[in-house]
Write an enzyme that holds these catalytic residues in place. Structure first.
Site, PDB file in Angstrom:
ATOM      1  N   ASP A  21       0.845  -1.195   0.000  1.00 47.68           N
ATOM      2  CA  ASP A  21       0.000   0.000   0.000  1.00 47.68           C
ATOM      3  C   ASP A  21       0.880   1.244   0.000  1.00 47.68           C
ATOM      4  O   ASP A  21       1.652   1.455   0.933  1.00 47.68           O
ATOM      5  CB  ASP A  21      -0.888  -0.048   1.260  1.00 47.68           C
ATOM      6  CG  ASP A  21      -1.690   1.231   1.438  1.00 47.68           C
ATOM      7  OD1 ASP A  21      -1.876   1.956   0.444  1.00 47.68           O
ATOM      8  OD2 ASP A  21      -2.126   1.495   2.582  1.00 47.68           O
ATOM      9  N   ASN A  23      -0.312   4.498  -0.231  1.00 51.16           N
ATOM     10  CA  ASN A  23      -0.925   5.767   0.210  1.00 51.16           C
ATOM     11  C   ASN A  23      -1.617   5.691   1.573  1.00 51.16           C
ATOM     12  O   ASN A  23      -2.397   6.575   1.921  1.00 51.16           O
ATOM     13  CB  ASN A  23      -1.898   6.290  -0.860  1.00 51.16           C
ATOM     14  CG  ASN A  23      -3.069   5.334  -1.071  1.00 51.16           C
ATOM     15  OD1 ASN A  23      -3.113   4.270  -0.443  1.00 51.16           O
ATOM     16  ND2 ASN A  23      -3.998   5.710  -1.917  1.00 51.16           N
ATOM     17  N   ASP A  29      -1.934  -1.171  -3.682  1.00 49.64           N
ATOM     18  CA  ASP A  29      -2.276  -0.416  -4.893  1.00 49.64           C
ATOM     19  C   ASP A  29      -1.178  -0.536  -5.945  1.00 49.64           C
ATOM     20  O   ASP A  29      -0.138  -1.169  -5.717  1.00 49.64           O
ATOM     21  CB  ASP A  29      -2.555   1.056  -4.545  1.00 49.64           C
ATOM     22  CG  ASP A  29      -1.485   1.634  -3.635  1.00 49.64           C
ATOM     23  OD1 ASP A  29      -0.292   1.350  -3.887  1.00 49.64           O
ATOM     24  OD2 ASP A  29      -1.819   2.347  -2.669  1.00 49.64           O
ATOM     25  N   HIS A 329      -4.188 -17.027  -4.937  1.00 48.85           N
ATOM     26  CA  HIS A 329      -5.023 -16.260  -4.007  1.00 48.85           C
ATOM     27  C   HIS A 329      -6.262 -17.027  -3.540  1.00 48.85           C
ATOM     28  O   HIS A 329      -7.027 -16.514  -2.736  1.00 48.85           O
ATOM     29  CB  HIS A 329      -5.444 -14.954  -4.690  1.00 48.85           C
ATOM     30  CG  HIS A 329      -6.300 -15.216  -5.890  1.00 48.85           C
ATOM     31  ND1 HIS A 329      -5.807 -15.809  -7.042  1.00 48.85           N
ATOM     32  CD2 HIS A 329      -7.621 -15.020  -6.117  1.00 48.85           C
ATOM     33  CE1 HIS A 329      -6.792 -15.950  -7.917  1.00 48.85           C
ATOM     34  NE2 HIS A 329      -7.896 -15.469  -7.379  1.00 48.85           N
ATOM     35  N   ASP A 330      -6.493 -18.215  -4.090  1.00 50.92           N
ATOM     36  CA  ASP A 330      -7.649 -19.027  -3.685  1.00 50.92           C
ATOM     37  C   ASP A 330      -7.253 -20.214  -2.819  1.00 50.92           C
ATOM     38  O   ASP A 330      -8.112 -20.973  -2.373  1.00 50.92           O
ATOM     39  CB  ASP A 330      -8.367 -19.589  -4.927  1.00 50.92           C
ATOM     40  CG  ASP A 330      -8.999 -18.506  -5.780  1.00 50.92           C
ATOM     41  OD1 ASP A 330      -9.399 -17.471  -5.229  1.00 50.92           O
ATOM     42  OD2 ASP A 330      -9.093 -18.709  -7.010  1.00 50.92           O
TER      43      ASP A 330
END
Ligand code: NOJ
Length: 561
Positions: A21, A23, A29, A329-330
């Site tokens: 991340d 921000n 992101d 991711h699963d």
């Protein structure tokens, strides 16, 4: 068998929400990814597969796309994306996008129109049917629990959603849908992306009779898989996509295909059929599934794992190509599922890496795998975020006598959230993933397991992966050699050879926490042995393999010439 860059590559999967991340909003992101490209370069991977970054209401974390031509606001802007692509290409990295075209979001403009009336021109972009005696058109269950059909009061029909009700299935029978999708694909390829990982792509063609599935006794809903996995027109659709889009570019294509068999995979990937390059099958990650699917999490046997892997190795040996993965991711974290995430975490993570990367096919690394990230003991369901997990939990809790502790145990073993906790970059707060509040809490073990520590330790899992990737570039037999299983009946040792011309690689992996003794002289007899890689620092080039003692979770690879 032809030589191709995508066979020689190693692919790294990024799940953007959990990567980094930039921000401080607690959500990974695109700028966060761009900032870490040198890290990926150091690891040595060639290609990044990016899970969806398109505009989405996030019912299923981006696998529900509202607009294929825009970037999800939380992830940044199209400028950020263009910068990422530019910075990747500058470093010689390729970028593969996730292509989710079995379904869209229910907030996609097509669906909004489709839903508005029965005679809207977009009505037929989705799959609408009338009910049967006041009930759903058939008994198919959604992958995320409950019926796969949702009733729409306004038009008094049901639409099909094999996943969540916010993921309506597109109607691939409609040629306009197909043309629109192809156009969208060209748009991304013309921008310069290097390929597609295709979400549940074997589900595109549904049996147009929509027959009931066979329900288990006492169950209202049933798996309809045999009526939509490899449905009647699937190869026709994929060939059309290939002809109209894929074949026009030098790209990588891999189709995610739950329920695909080796025979079908051969058809999808045989070079002379002009469909796809490789598929993701689910057989090995489905080991231990019971009547309730993955949530049963029954014990599994190494001989079964070997049988599955070998069947695929052999099946696609002459025609087609394998993709190789333990994680995505699963899936739960491989070191927790197939290795030992306690005492032997480092050893077993390295062993699993060798076992997979030395097989024939293109290997995939999922973010965090390269530092041996583990499953997560979620303290309560409130800490979970995955729609599949939450829906299943809620459904089960409605049944009498269900103990939530048992459900949490199953979640710890198999939930998708295990893979989705933020990447552990360092030992600072939130593992250096964000300065804000992470959307999913970091794994409590981040102080011990993190990138910073891995980079400071020459013996880390990270550097082991780096070495494996380098080896792939040096040893052609790793990419193109023939596979042969050894010790078929062995419940502790997974051993095999890879042979190309006069060269043989001997790969040995101990899947147990005990020392084992085995003999390999039949293979090594009289040959020069060169040790290519091992997680046992005592192993040497010309080791005596007459009765070799193999340490817990040890792995070694010899080149025999
Ligand atoms: C497979 C994806 O990998 C998964 O994350 C998603 O939930 C389903 N397809 C639906 O798109």
């Amino acid at each position: 068998m032809s030589e191709q860059w995508w066979k020689e590559s190693v692919i790294y999967q990024i799940y953007p929400r959990s990567f980094h991340d930039s921000n401080g909003d607690g959500i990974g992101d695109i700028k966060g990814i761009t900032g870490k490209l040198d890290y990926l370069k150091k690891l040595g991977v060639d290609v990044v597969w990016l899970s969806p970054v398109y505009d989405s209401p996030n019912d299923d974390n981006g696998y529900d796309i509202r607009n294929y031509h825009e970037i999800m606001e939380e992830f940044g802007s199209m400028d950020d994306f263009d910068e990422l692509l530019h910075e990747m290409h500058k470093r010689g990295l390729k970028l593969v996008m996730d292509l989710v075209v079995n379904h869209t979001s229910d907030e996609h403009a097509w669906f909004v129109e489709s839903k508005s009336s029965k005679d809207n021109p977009k009505r037929d972009y989705y799959i609408w049917r009338s009910g049967r005696d006041g009930r759903e058109p058939n008994n198919w269950v959604s992958a995320f629990s409950g019926s796969a059909w949702e009733y729409d009061k306004k038009t008094d029909e049901y639409y099909l959603h094999l996943f969540s009700k916010k993921q309506p299935d597109l109607n691939w029978e409609n040629p306009e849908v197909r043309e629109d999708i192809y156009q969208m694909m060209r748009w991304w390829l013309d921008k310069g992306v290097d390929g597609f990982r295709m979400d549940v792509i074997n589900f595109l063609s549904k049996d147009q009779r929509f027959p009931d599935g066979e329900a288990e006794p006492g169950q209202r809903f049933a798996d309809g898989g045999r009526f939509f996995a490899q449905g009647p027109r699937i190869h026709q659709f994929i060939q059309e996509m290939n002809q109209k889009v894929l074949s026009q570019y030098d790209i990588l294509t891999v189709g995610e295909m739950p329920g695909v068999t080796v025979e079908e995979a051969k058809k999808f990937t045989a070079e002379d059929r002009n469909e796809l390059q490789m598929v993701f099958h689910f057989e090995h990650v489905g080991l231990g599934d019971g009547p309730n699917g993955k949530w049963d999490n029954l014990p599994w046997r190494l001989t079964d794992l070997k049988e599955i892997m070998t069947k695929w190795q052999k099946g696609l040996e002459k025609k087609g190509w394998n993709s190789l993965y333990w994680n995505n991711h699963d899936q739960p974290r491989a070191v927790s599922r197939f290795g030992d995430d306690g005492q032997y975490r480092e050893q077993s993570a390295k062993m699993l890496a060798v076992c997979l990367h030395l097989m024939k096919g293109t290997p995939y690394i999922y973010q965090g795998e390269e530092i041996g990230m583990t499953n997560v003991p979620f303290p309560s369901i409130e800490e979970c975020r995955d729609i599949e997990t939450l829906n299943w939990y809620e459904e089960r809790m409605k049944e009498e006598g269900v103990d939530s502790a048992d459900l949490l145990e199953a979640i710890y073993a198999r939930s998708r959230d295990n893979a989705r906790t933020p990447v552990q970059w360092d030992a600072s707060e939130n593992a250096g993933f964000t300065t804000g509040e992470p959307w999913l809490q970091v794994n409590p073990n981040y102080q011990e397991i993190n990138v910073e520590r891995a980079l400071a330790d020459p013996d880390s899992i990270f550097y082991f992966y780096q070495k494996l990737i380098e080896l792939r570039k040096q040893e052609k037999a790793i990419v193109y050699g023939d596979y042969q299983l050894l010790l078929e009946e062995d419940e502790e040792i997974f051993a095999y050879t890879r042979t190309l011309h006069k060269e043989t690689l001997l790969v040995v992996c101990n899947f147990s926490s005990n020392k084992q003794k085995r003999r390999f002289t039949d293979i090594t007899g009289g040959k020069q042995q060169q040790l290519l890689i091992t997680n046992n620092q005592h192993r040497i080039d010309q080791d005596d393999l007459t009765e070799v003692t193999i340490q817990p979770y040890e792995t070694f690879v010899y080149k025999l010439t």
